[in-house]
Design an enzyme around this catalytic site. Structure first.
Site: not given
Ligand code: HEM
Ligand SMILES: [Ca+2]
Length: 764
Positions: A269, A521
């Site tokens: 983030h 994830h």
């Molecule tokens: C812990 C709970 C987490 C939730 C509920 C969550 C949920 C989400 C969701 C809903 C998306 C958007 C998916 C889409 O429509 O493309 C997303 C994007 C993403 N997530 Fe997670 N995530 C979690 C943890 C993580 C972790 C641990 C990482 C990496 C270490 C991560 C890395 C990312 C990245 C890089 C994106 C793309 C964001 C963007 O382009 O703005 N997430 N995540």
């Protein structure tokens, strides 16, 4: 309900023994898979630009002239077409003629997912302009009788300044840079003095592999390389890939702690926030389009819903056949050229704690206390009575309702702060750390204005943040062997300054990172350690979505912080907990949620992400010609899963291939070679391309750098929670003699007094 194997191991000796045996088997499985190919990590460094289409200079010049001439008409047509598609009443009348299809009321999980990446007003304006440029491009390609691919490549030489998209072109005259400025700008502008928009918020993600769109410009990849009688076969659907690969198997990692997952999300983030597209519903009002239960010819151009097979292992129980998905907003090209679509990034690309401070001056203003250099804190009686410094309340967010008068959701520099409790917790700890440092500076120099105290604190905060990310976190992801090799450019300097700043390196976030390699994830557990013992704290993970109210309970944040450092992550593999693949963002009164695995695959196609084989090639691995060729980096079982769902090895999406790989160097790092290669390159460029990188000469003096070296996540936890004991390297298990849990007073901390001599007017 599945319970954690590791949790039980702590209480039952026979399970502890079983744990060690499993660990041994797990390790040997990598040794046995010794056919594994090692990536030559420094080889890919000289291939960071997408290869241009081969054509002669005169061919190119002819095309550019042709395109440049056709541009005014093409833009006029594009403008008319967009005006027509915004004419909602006429579209609706068309749709009702197409058949009366019931409009499914949006579910909370869908609303939450859309809010997750909500576009700012400026993004929407820019997105509209980028869309127009795409439509105009399509018109020009249709008119020319030249090679489509070559024409697309020639678009990158076009000058579109005189067209309607010209007002979003960026250049250095727009906001002049002060080369001697001591602090980063809030939105990242002017970091690079030649190209001040590099790495700034509201610019596109960049690419290191060529885009893959069905039409070469913007339509998502849906076609297989395999030909059938009727043309190209279709790729497997995203949900089909998700369920064929992952059954949510529980494979806790033997040595890496759960805080790694939480830190990882907090870091993502910092470098990316990709907005989705909206449609105008009334003049001045916009919302995400509904994509499921809408006849295909009535769907908005931004729709790309995910089909759910009728025999789905989970959704079939509810008769659900479609998952909502809205495409990301396209971003205009800052240099005013034209070309295939790139997604927008609303965040600063730099690793600069923009998730704490906000990615623009305006957003930052709302987060500031306005005195003593501090950040605003929560004024709820609960926070004050229990002397808990919490994030300020956000009473307006729609994604997360207020529980009662004294318990609201929270505000931070990133609007995703409330999505799950442990993320809110780490945001809270960084807020406390900021205010701890700003208080120290203010106590020493109460004469200094708020702005200077704030910026000096922010500079120290960003420095220790970078030191922790590169010093502690990255080596766990890619392994020590890769991280410690100086040729890879991610190893911190042992003594003195870093002399690698290079203003030719673009510090932008790569699509390959944001859309696949950093989507970790797979590390997520299906619970959070809210209390010290597992039985006390078990609650399925989805109950923590948009529910940050535990922060108001005395001791809850301390327990969570301690638990995250004590429990283990899931191994990084093709298994993702069903809490995330069936229940993502599920609200209390809903039976199911979304699937992160499907969203990741679909987003890859939406963003024109290269395929797994493309990235292998970029990374210096040979392209696989058959599924069998994947044996160099995958187990036969992982390959069998891929072969069950994909017809051809060239069809494999980067995300699906990347999560199927064995960890690099026999488990030295968490990730497989392709993800490790992308992230090594990405962390290298974020460092080399950052003029304010903390080790660069002119940022800090050597004594201050010496203090920053003492910074650790363990130290930050000790300084800002009631944790009494912690292991120095929090991303790894506490192990006596190696990484022993120590009393907080034995964990090194920065001596902040070393930063006083460089404050303005010091020593006068
Ligand atoms: C812990 C709970 C987490 C939730 C509920 C969550 C949920 C989400 C969701 C809903 C998306 C958007 C998916 C889409 O429509 O493309 C997303 C994007 C993403 N997530 Fe997670 N995530 C979690 C943890 C993580 C972790 C641990 C990482 C990496 C270490 C991560 C890395 C990312 C990245 C890089 C994106 C793309 C964001 C963007 O382009 O703005 N997430 N995540
Ligand atoms: Ca940032």
């Amino acid at each position: 309900m599945r319970s954690s194997f590791l949790q039980q191991r702590q209480t039952r000796p026979e399970l502890r023994m079983a744990g060690w045996i499993l660990l041994l088997l797990w390790k040997t499985s990598f040794i046995l898979a010794s056919k594994q190919r090692q990536i030559d990590f420094f080889r890919f460094t000289n291939k960071t630009q997408a290869p241009d289409m081969e054509m002669s200079a005169s061919q190119r010049a002819t095309m550019v002239t042709f395109l440049q001439k056709g541009m005014p008409d093409a833009f006029k047509e594009a403008e008319d077409e967009m005006a027509a598609s915004n004419d909602v009443p006429s579209r609706q009348s068309l749709c009702s003629r197409a058949g009366d299809i019931p409009q499914q009321k949006s579910m909370m999980s869908v609303i939450r997912a859309n809010r997750f990446n909500w576009p700012k007003e400026k993004s929407l304006e820019m997105g509209g302009s980028a869309r127009m440029s795409e439509i105009a491009m399509g018109k020009m390609l249709d008119k020319g009788d030249m090679d489509r691919n070559q024409m697309t490549a020639a678009m990158s030489s076009i000058d579109a300044r005189q067209t309607p998209i010209g007002r979003f072109c960026l250049n250095r005259d727009q906001r002049p840079c002060d080369p001697n400025a001591k602090y980063r700008e809030m939105d990242g502008w002017c970091n690079n003095l030649r190209l001040p928009f590099w790495g700034a918020a509201l610019t596109p993600h960049i690419r290191v592999t060529p885009p893959r769109y069905d039409d070469g410009i913007s339509s998502p990849r849906t076609q297989s390389v395999v030909m059938t009688n009727g043309g190209r076969a279709l790729l497997p659907g995203a949900r089909q890939i998700s369920t064929t690969l992952s059954r949510g198997e529980d494979r806790p990692h033997p040595t890496v702690t759960l805080i790694t997952m939480q830190f990882g999300q907090f870091l993502d983030h910092d470098f990316v926030n990709t907005p989705i597209s909206l449609v105008q519903t009334k003049p001045g009002e916009a919302s995400p389009p509904q994509c499921c239960n809408v006849a295909p010819n009535c769907r908005d151009a931004a729709c790309f819903p995910i089909d759910i097979p009728a025999n789905d292992r989970f959704y079939s129980k509810f008769g659900v056949k479609c998952m909502e998905f809205v495409r990301s907003l396209p971003a205009p090209r800052p240099d005013c050229t034209m070309g295939p679509r790139d997604p927008m990034n609303q965040n600063t690309h730099f690793i600069d704690l923009s998730q704490v401070y906000g990615p623009s001056a305006d957003e930052n203003k709302n987060l500031r206390a306005g005195e003593r250099g501090g950040l605003r804190i929560n004024t709820s009686p609960l926070a004050i009575d229990f002397r808990m410094m919490l994030l300020p309340a956000d009473k307006d967010t729609l994604d997360c309702q207020r529980l009662d008068e004294s318990r609201s959701c929270f505000k931070s520099g990133d609007n995703r702060v409330n999505i799950q409790t442990a993320l809110t917790a780490i945001h809270t700890i960084f807020l406390r750390e900021h205010n701890r440092i700003s208080d120290f500076l203010w106590n020493a120099r109460p004469d200094l204005p708020d702005e200077i105290l704030f910026q000096e604190t922010r500079k120290i905060m960003a420095a220790q943040w970078q030191a922790i990310v590169w010093g502690e976190f990255v080596p766990v992801l890619v392994g020590d062997r890769i991280a410690m090799d100086d040729r890879n450019g991610i190893r911190l300097v042992a003594d003195g300054f870093f002399n690698g700043y290079n203003d030719n390196v673009n510090p932008g976030t790569w699509v390959e990172t944001s859309t696949a390699a950093y989507r970790l994830h797979s590390l997520i557990q299906d619970w959070l350690p809210l209390k010290r013992t597992f039985n006390e704290s078990f609650k399925p993970f989805h109950e923590f979505f948009f529910t940050p109210y535990y922060m108001y309970e005395p001791g809850a944040l301390d327990n969570l912080a301690e638990g995250l450092c004590h429990e283990n992550v899931q191994s990084f593999d093709n298994q993702i907990t069903t809490e995330m693949t069936d229940h993502l963002f599920q609200a209390v009164d809903e039976p199911f949620g979304l699937d992160i695995f499907s969203l990741n695959i679909q987003r890859g196609r939406d963003h024109g992400l290269a395929t797994y084989n493309d990235v292998r090639e970029f990374c210096g691995l040979p392209r696989a010609r058959s599924f069998k060729d994947l044996e160099d980096v995958m187990t036969p079982r992982a390959i069998a899963s891929l072969a069950r769902v994909y017809t051809h090895v060239d069809d494999i999406d980067f995300y699906a291939g990347g999560i199927s790989e064995n960890p690099v160097n026999r488990g030295d790092g968490l990730l497989g070679p392709a993800f490790a290669c992308i992230l090594t390159g990405q962390f290298r460029d974020w460092r080399l391309g950052d003029r304010f990188w903390y080790e660069n000469p002119g940022q800090f003096d050597l004594a201050q750098l010496g203090e920053i070296k003492k910074a650790s996540l363990a130290g930050i936890f000790c300084s800002n929670t009631n944790i009494k004991q912690i292991q120095p390297r929090v991303f790894l298990d506490a192990v006596d003699g190696v990484n022993p849990r120590l009393p907080c007073q034995n964990i090194p901390r920065m001596d902040l007094s070393k930063f006083l001599p460089s404050l303005p007017g010091a020593g006068k």
